[in-house]
Design a protein around this motif. Structure first.
Motif, PDB file in Angstrom:
ATOM      1  N   SER A   1       0.818  -1.215   0.000  1.00 55.30           N
ATOM      2  CA  SER A   1       0.000   0.000   0.000  1.00 55.30           C
ATOM      3  C   SER A   1       0.853   1.266   0.000  1.00 55.30           C
ATOM      4  CB  SER A   1      -0.954   0.006   1.197  1.00 55.30           C
ATOM      5  OG  SER A   1      -0.239  -0.105   2.409  1.00 55.30           O
ATOM      6  N   GLN A   2       1.980   1.261   0.723  1.00 54.24           N
ATOM      7  CA  GLN A   2       2.839   2.450   0.760  1.00 54.24           C
ATOM      8  C   GLN A   2       3.487   2.687  -0.596  1.00 54.24           C
ATOM      9  OE1 GLN A   2       3.072   4.670   3.386  1.00 54.24           O
ATOM     10  NE2 GLN A   2       4.113   5.902   1.810  1.00 54.24           N
ATOM     11  N   GLU A   3       3.898   1.621  -1.251  1.00 55.04           N
ATOM     12  CA  GLU A   3       4.508   1.762  -2.586  1.00 55.04           C
ATOM     13  C   GLU A   3       3.494   2.302  -3.593  1.00 55.04           C
ATOM     14  OE1 GLU A   3       6.222  -1.974  -3.668  1.00 55.04           O
ATOM     15  OE2 GLU A   3       7.741  -1.904  -2.072  1.00 55.04           O
ATOM     16  N   PHE A   4       2.229   1.843  -3.485  1.00 57.99           N
ATOM     17  CA  PHE A   4       1.193   2.366  -4.380  1.00 57.99           C
ATOM     18  C   PHE A   4       0.979   3.864  -4.125  1.00 57.99           C
ATOM     19  CE2 PHE A   4      -3.326   3.570  -4.796  1.00 57.99           C
ATOM     20  CZ  PHE A   4      -3.421   3.527  -6.176  1.00 57.99           C
ATOM     21  N   LYS A   5       0.909   4.235  -2.847  1.00 58.75           N
ATOM     22  CA  LYS A   5       0.713   5.649  -2.511  1.00 58.75           C
ATOM     23  C   LYS A   5       1.884   6.490  -3.020  1.00 58.75           C
ATOM     24  CE  LYS A   5       0.243   8.910   1.282  1.00 58.75           C
ATOM     25  NZ  LYS A   5       0.233   9.145   2.742  1.00 58.75           N
TER      26      LYS A   5
ATOM     27  N   ASN B   1     -10.017   0.632   0.304  1.00 59.35           N
ATOM     28  CA  ASN B   1      -9.313   1.924   0.341  1.00 59.35           C
ATOM     29  C   ASN B   1      -7.813   1.771   0.071  1.00 59.35           C
ATOM     30  OD1 ASN B   1      -8.382   0.785   2.673  1.00 59.35           O
ATOM     31  ND2 ASN B   1      -9.190   2.348   4.057  1.00 59.35           N
ATOM     32  N   TYR B   2      -7.439   0.807  -0.765  1.00 57.62           N
ATOM     33  CA  TYR B   2      -6.043   0.612  -1.175  1.00 57.62           C
ATOM     34  C   TYR B   2      -5.126   0.421   0.035  1.00 57.62           C
ATOM     35  CZ  TYR B   2      -7.708   2.192  -5.726  1.00 57.62           C
ATOM     36  OH  TYR B   2      -8.407   2.327  -6.903  1.00 57.62           O
ATOM     37  N   GLY B   3      -5.598  -0.315   1.026  1.00 65.32           N
ATOM     38  CA  GLY B   3      -4.775  -0.607   2.197  1.00 65.32           C
ATOM     39  C   GLY B   3      -4.568   0.568   3.126  1.00 65.32           C
ATOM     40  N   GLY B   4      -5.491   1.557   3.069  1.00 63.60           N
ATOM     41  CA  GLY B   4      -5.406   2.682   4.009  1.00 63.60           C
ATOM     42  C   GLY B   4      -5.127   4.025   3.356  1.00 63.60           C
ATOM     43  N   LEU B   5      -5.381   4.162   2.070  1.00 66.70           N
ATOM     44  CA  LEU B   5      -5.176   5.438   1.381  1.00 66.70           C
ATOM     45  C   LEU B   5      -6.156   6.485   1.912  1.00 66.70           C
ATOM     46  CD1 LEU B   5      -3.588   6.773  -1.010  1.00 66.70           C
ATOM     47  CD2 LEU B   5      -5.526   6.158  -2.463  1.00 66.70           C
ATOM     48  N   ASP B   6      -5.647   7.664   2.255  1.00 67.67           N
ATOM     49  CA  ASP B   6      -6.476   8.764   2.763  1.00 67.67           C
ATOM     50  C   ASP B   6      -6.950   9.595   1.566  1.00 67.67           C
ATOM     51  OD1 ASP B   6      -7.611  11.002   3.888  1.00 67.67           O
ATOM     52  OD2 ASP B   6      -5.979  11.389   5.298  1.00 67.67           O
TER      53      ASP B   6
END
Length: 450
Positions: free
Chosen positions: A413-417, A437-442
């Protein structure tokens, strides 16, 4: 009446609890966890359980009924106590039917579009101050709750979901409503954990069509070959009203509907939404809203929450959030945005989040679903696979399924963000498609990209 909700925190369940509370019922409930927005909304109405967990002591003989949510398990301690005491147990669709037996029931079904069509109908009725009861699967502008029940309203408009009713009632929800008026928008295989073959899935829509009351009205999208076959093969005596995509054109990023009164600019766009609009118009006409009044109201319809919802825009960039996750929805939504913004690059990001989308045997259904995107990204979480107890899906399987050599795939998820926030989005339309939510995307933070 005294009603207890087992798994009160669900999206539909908490809305039904609030609606019955507002109707004067005495409501209690339990759940093992409740997240916002359900939590704060239940708290606002004094319905939030004092502590989380299951408490058989809450189930007593003075309850008039228990309403059982899908989140509960068959061995739920409160359910077992209710069964032991012989307390009447309803699924929420069963209870909605009980509340609407003396009303004209309008049920909107289909694999895709049902939330948007239901929302369009309610928007038009609200615009013209026509009071109805309803249950819809998204939060709508101008409506406090997603469920509204009264004693006096003549009509109830119900979004008819084909998923199961409860852990102990394996019938699809929309089989329980017995509509006077119904609509079928489209049929595309979904929920493969429950309906393992396409034929088995389609069969549910045939049962729904034959569940209409004698002399009932079925409005259907005849451009969908499966819908057309299901409705036209129905054996019960019903009236059938087909609809097709109306004439429209796009000019300067605005979709115009061609009507007898002139060209009507719309807030929504995409051929699938034009089809939805055509179906909603037929339903509204059967509910007493004439064509001109429908057009006047629909011009201001901005869409249901998370259905091609515009979350940010400037002169060169626009970002949409959409609930699309099944193959047919992904293709329709991607095509709609590309057609609306032909002169911009389209970045389409899809999270594979549902049981079906993460199932290796179902992945091939996504062939061509992202073909209209200039840049296509798929995100999925290995944690989601573990939670759903599914076999590991490899990046190679996903790339082959979508048939795009340039498909970008993320599992972190962090790499996607980081990827999303590193892009130059000038002259770009961004489409974020997911039921998660894409693993926690705000998404509030995403707005800062424009």
């Amino acid at each position: 009446m005294k009603i207890h909700f087992i798994a009160i925190g669900g999206s539909a369940m908490h809305n039904l609890a609030i609606a019955l509370h507002q109707k004067g019922y005495q409501i209690t409930g339990s759940d093992d966890t409740i997240h916002d927005p359900s939590k704060s909304r239940l708290e606002k109405h004094g319905l939030l359980p004092k502590e989380f967990g299951w408490f058989p002591g809450k189930i007593t003989n003075d309850l008039d009924a228990v309403i059982l949510g899908m989140h509960a398990k068959k061995d739920n301690p409160e359910l077992l106590k209710a069964q032991e005491l012989g307390v009447k147990i309803y699924s929420y669709p069963e209870f909605l039917y009980e509340q609407s037996k003396d009303k004209t029931r309008v049920v909107i079904g289909g694999s895709h579009g049902k939330t948007t069509i239901t929302s369009m109908i309610l928007h038009v009725l609200n615009y013209h101050d026509k009071k109805v009861d309803y249950m819809v699967g998204a939060q709508l502008e101008g409506f406090e709750t997603m469920v509204h029940l009264t004693n006096e309203n003549e009509f109830i408009v119900l979004e008819g979901d084909e998923y199961l009713s409860s852990p102990i009632d394996r019938r699809p929800k929309f089989h329980l409503y017995h509509p006077n008026i119904a609509l079928l928008s489209g049929i595309a295989w979904d929920h493969i954990n429950v309906f393992p073959t396409f034929e088995n899935y389609v069969e549910q829509f045939g049962i729904f069509t034959n569940s209409l009351i004698n002399g009932g009205i079925m409005v259907y999208n005849e451009e969908d070959a499966t819908v057309k076959r299901v409705v036209e093969e129905a054996t019960n005596p019903i009236k059938k009203y087909p609809y097709t995509t109306p004439n429209y054109f796009i000019e300067n990023g605005i979709t115009y509907l061609e009507t007898a009164e002139g060209d009507l600019p719309l807030e929504v766009f995409g051929e699938h939404n034009l089809q939805n609009l055509a179906g909603a118009k037929w339903i509204c006409q059967h509910m007493g809203i004439d064509e001109d009044d429908f057009y006047e109201a629909i011009a201001s319809f901005k869409g249901a929450s998370k259905r091609l919802e515009k979350i940010a825009e400037n002169n060169s960039t626009v970002i949409f959030k959409d609930f699309a996750h099944s193959p047919s929805k992904v293709e329709a939504t991607t095509t709609a945005v590309k057609n609306q913004y032909k002169n911009r690059s389209l970045l389409a990001c899809l999270e594979l989040h549902t049981y079906s989308s993460l199932n290796a045997t179902f992945l091939s259904e996504y062939k061509g679903a992202l073909k209209n995107a200039d840049k296509a990204v798929v995100f999925y979480s290995s944690d989601a696979l573990k939670i759903k107890q599914l076999e590991e899906v490899t990046e190679k399987q996903i790339a082959e399924a979508f048939e795009r050599d340039d498909l970008i795939i993320y599992t972190n998820s962090q790499e996607f963000k980081d990827f999303l926030f590193s892009l130059n989005l000038e002259n770009t339309a961004v489409l974020l498609m997911s039921s998660g939510n894409y693993g926690g995307l705000d998404f509030e933070e995403v707005k800062s990209l424009v």
